[in-house]
Scaffold this active site. Structure first.
Site: not given
Ligand code: NBP
Length: 481
Positions: A80, A134-135, A188, A293, A195, A191-192, A16
């Protein structure tokens, strides 16, 4: 908010952070009961405290409670950090779930990991869906583009829910079943990659306005704002104008001027290029963007290179309005090339893995919700509707004409930038790609002869079937190989 432990939730979200909490809220706002779980319970409580009133949530602390809170067949979305964290969470879930349940990985997983995970879960009777999302955080909350792979049967139960929370364009959801196993994450990834290319091209246009035309931030904002009402209308062009408007409170300068010019990357662009190398597909626009980059991030080397000779070959363009229009054309044409290359990679991945991907569907779901959403995607959708077997997007009548109109301006931009010593790697390599693609003969014949000379690698002839070898270290006669 609900706190009961009854199996009442239609979907569970674990992880979350920004993405997971916004998707959980999106599900709840669309009328679904959502079970919430996070490794550290603080994030679950923070979400409930701030947004618990938005819908029906079930608070859980342990994986066992989380799984018990779900209707059968259970559906769990993992959001996660990609990589080991995802494997750890899948393992915990798989141990608590039952055959027929569905695990969805919505993180940015590498598609080969998804292929591996899907096979492992299938062997345990579980359905595994690798879904590219994505988004960014805004899309996750208000409607992302969703690219779910995995077994078609899981899509029957899952699809309607995902389609409901996805962005909608002209009444069509930006979500469709992409294909088996890792196909959703593969698409995806590309797509990236696109991007990355899109952002690099916009960056080069911006840099030319500053360096070749001496425009200030306000003038550049005006140009991007105007572009956003034409063929270039897109999320990235729109946010470019917004970003350039931002003034730094501390210094009063445009914010962009106080940001360090070293671009970071999380890896999906690099994955796209690695995969393209393996598939043998020239994604030059994406590769230039990834390398640009990397170069920007070589800060010590760049500092050491300050003051290297630039040459004195050109004056700045005399007609700023004409050059601005040329830049628009260069951007549009280079963008067509980047997308054409990305779609080539998708076709090659589809053939390699037997996914039977439909490029027109991808253009359709990328029209909204995702970072590369653009008016342009409608044109790509139409192009594939007219001819699903297009050998290259560039050959679709609309794009062919668009490049015909852009070509002179595109060449003037690349030539002027080169003479002025302004780097335009993506504009220039896209133009070279286009010229190579349309060339009747390429110097590859010489490469083949050289390879035959030093390694007896053989070559084909233009006038006969078969493979041939010249006896280079003998009498230099030719033999059939
Ligand atoms: P993060 O990629 O920063 O991950 C944080 C989450 O992972 C937290 O809930 C954390 O729990 C959990 N976590 C970790 Br770190 N290690 C864990 C483990 N060993 N066991 C259980 N939970 C664990 O979060 P996000 O930026 O919301 O992205 C989530 C996913 O979506 C990623 O795969 C990301 O690549 C993808 N994504 C992100 C975007 C974007 O724009 N940010 C876009 C599209 C896709 P904790 O709270 O207990 O530390």
């Amino acid at each position: 908010m609900m706190t009961s432990r009854n199996a009442s939730a239609q979907i569970g979200v674990t992880g979350l952070a920004v993405m997971g909490s916004n998707i959980a809220r999106n599900f709840a706002r669309n009328g679904y009961t959502v079970a919430l779980h996070n490794r550290s319970v603080g994030k679950t409580d923070a979400l409930l405290e701030a947004h618990g009133h938005e819908g029906d949530f079930v608070r859980t602390e342990t994986i066992e409670e989380f799984v018990a809170a779900l209707e059968k067949p259970r559906r769990v979305l993992i959001m996660v950090k990609a990589g080991e964290a995802t494997d750890a969470v899948i393992e915990e879930l798989a141990a608590a779930m039952e055959p027929g349940d569905i695990i969805i990985d919505g993180g940015n997983a590498l598609y080969t990991d998804t292929i591996r995970r899907e096979a492992a879960m299938q062997a345990r009777g579980l359905n595994f869906v690798g879904a590219g999302i994505s988004g960014g955080e805004e899309g996750a909350l208000n409607g992302p583009a969703i690219m779910p792979g995995g077994p078609k049967e899981s899509y029957e139960s899952l699809g309607p829910m995902l389609e409901k929370i996805a962005a909608q364009v002209d009444g069509t959801p930006c979500c469709t079943h992409i294909g088996p196993d890792g196909s959703g994450h593969f698409v995806k990834m590309v797509h990236n990659g696109i991007e990355y290319a899109d952002m690099q091209l916009i960056g080069e246009a911006y840099h030319l306005f500053r360096e070749a035309l001496g425009f200030d931030a306000g003038q550049i904002v005006e140009v991007f704002t105007q572009w956003n009402s034409g063929d270039l209308e897109s999320y990235l062009v729109e946010i470019t104008a917004e970003v350039l408007k931002q003034v730094d409170a501390e210094t009063g300068k445009p914010l962009v001027d106080v940001i360090v010019d070293a671009a970071e990357q999380k890896g999906t662009g690099r994955w796209t290029v690695k995969s393209a190398l393996d598939l043998g597909i020239p994604v030059t626009g994406i590769a230039e963007a990834v390398f640009a980059r990397a170069l920007s991030g070589s800060r010590a080397q760049r500092r050491a290179a300050q003051g290297l000779a630039a040459g004195t070959l050109a004056d700045k363009p005399a007609d700023a309005a004409q050059f601005t229009e040329d830049i628009r054309r260069a951007l549009y044409a280079s963008k067509i090339v980047a997308y054409a290359q990305g779609f080539d990679q998708i076709a090659a991945g589809s053939a390699e893995y037997g996914w039977d991907l439909r490029p027109g569907d991808l253009a359709t779901i990328w029209r909204g919700g995702c970072i590369i959403r653009a008016r342009f995607l409608n044109r790509i959708k139409e192009a594939y509707e007219q001819n699903p077997e297009l050998p290259s997007l560039i050959l679709a009548p609309y794009f062919r004409e668009a490049i015909e109109q852009a070509i002179d301006g595109w060449r003037r931009v690349v030539a002027t930038a080169t003479l002025l010593g302004i780097p335009v790697p993506a504009f220039a390599s896209s133009l070279s790609y286009y010229d190579a693609l349309r060339a009747e003969r390429l110097p590859a014949a010489l490469t083949q002869a050289q390879r035959d000379f030093f390694g007896a690698h053989t070559y084909e002839r233009v006038d006969a079937e078969g493979k041939f070898h010249t006896l280079w270290s003998g009498d230099r006669s030719e033999v059939s190989a």
